[in-house]
Design a protein around this motif. Structure first.
Motif, mmCIF file in Angstrom:
data_model
loop_
_atom_site.group_PDB
_atom_site.id
_atom_site.type_symbol
_atom_site.label_atom_id
_atom_site.label_comp_id
_atom_site.label_asym_id
_atom_site.label_seq_id
_atom_site.Cartn_x
_atom_site.Cartn_y
_atom_site.Cartn_z
ATOM 1 N N MET A 282 0.815 -1.161 0.070
ATOM 2 C CA MET A 282 -0.048 0.180 0.010
ATOM 3 C C MET A 282 0.892 1.348 -0.150
ATOM 4 O O MET A 282 0.647 2.155 -0.831
ATOM 5 N N GLN B 193 -8.754 6.474 2.682
ATOM 6 C CA GLN B 193 -8.352 5.221 1.655
ATOM 7 C C GLN B 193 -9.354 4.226 1.958
ATOM 8 O O GLN B 193 -9.804 3.877 3.034
ATOM 9 N N ASP B 194 -9.878 3.629 0.776
ATOM 10 C CA ASP B 194 -10.918 2.559 0.600
ATOM 11 C C ASP B 194 -10.044 1.355 0.908
ATOM 12 O O ASP B 194 -8.754 1.312 0.872
ATOM 13 N N PRO B 195 -10.499 0.165 0.865
ATOM 14 C CA PRO B 195 -10.032 -1.111 1.211
ATOM 15 C C PRO B 195 -8.568 -1.552 -0.116
ATOM 16 O O PRO B 195 -8.017 -2.124 -0.068
ATOM 17 N N THR B 196 -9.099 -0.747 -1.422
ATOM 18 C CA THR B 196 -7.986 -1.099 -2.328
ATOM 19 C C THR B 196 -7.179 -0.081 -2.353
ATOM 20 O O THR B 196 -6.103 -0.060 -3.400
ATOM 21 N N ASP C 88 -7.494 3.275 -2.862
ATOM 22 C CA ASP C 88 -7.822 4.460 -3.480
ATOM 23 C C ASP C 88 -8.518 5.468 -2.307
ATOM 24 O O ASP C 88 -8.958 5.047 -1.522
#
Length: 184
Positions: A78, A161-164, A166
């Motif tokens: 990440m 931030q989302d789980p992906t 982004d």
């Protein structure tokens, strides 16, 4: 029966006979013979399937490599993605943080509003301290910014931030805390 009726009946009979004559076998056998000939002469062309690729299993040795499901590996990936990201919503981590960015929103209480010089301010209490907050000011630990101050609430836009990985925006609100004395 009249003469006109007999003529009509006779015309109808001839028409029916002509239609029935058209329903005969005619050239059907010729068509069947042609279809059998084409079926015999037709050779299908099918490409052979490619040979399957050889599967080589990956040998995993736990002592020599990073665990594939470890949190460290995920955080490292990440961080690498964040460093190379061109996401317009990604916050600027190099800018200095404001005082209220060190506290989470859930420890903040809105205790009032005031007007000064034509600008609206909200009064926010954290522990025993009171802070004056205006629209456009940074607040909270999730890259929040005050978007609007009303008599009863502070509207905030956070960037998380989302789980992906982004960056996305979400809305948050701090509502006016009720006073114990007045019940408001």
């Amino acid at each position: 029966m009249t003469r006109k009726g007999k003529v009509m009946q006779l015309a109808f009979a001839f028409g029916a006979a002509a239609l029935l004559a058209g329903c005969g076998d005619g050239d059907v056998q010729e068509v069947r013979d042609w279809m059998k000939q084409v079926e015999r002469e037709t050779v299908p062309k099918v490409k052979p399937l490619p040979e399957p690729k050889e599967f080589v299993p990956y040998a995993y040795h736990p002592g020599e490599a990073v665990e594939p499901f470890s949190e460290a590996k995920l955080l490292g990936e990440m961080a690498r993605m964040a460093a190379t990201s061109t996401d317009p919503l990604q916050p600027d981590d190099s800018r200095p943080r404001e005082v209220l960015e060190h506290y989470p929103l859930d420890v903040m209480r809105m205790v009032g509003t005031l007007q000064k010089g034509g600008a609206s301010y909200a009064l926010v209490q954290i522990d025993t301290q009171i802070y004056r907050v205006r629209a456009g000011q940074r607040i909270g630990q999730n890259h929040g910014m005050v978007t609007r101050i009303s008599e009863g609430a502070i509207d905030i836009r956070e960037t998380v931030q989302d789980p992906t990985g982004d960056w996305v925006e979400r809305k948050a609100t701090i509502e006016l805390a009720e006073s114990k004395e007045t019940g408001k």
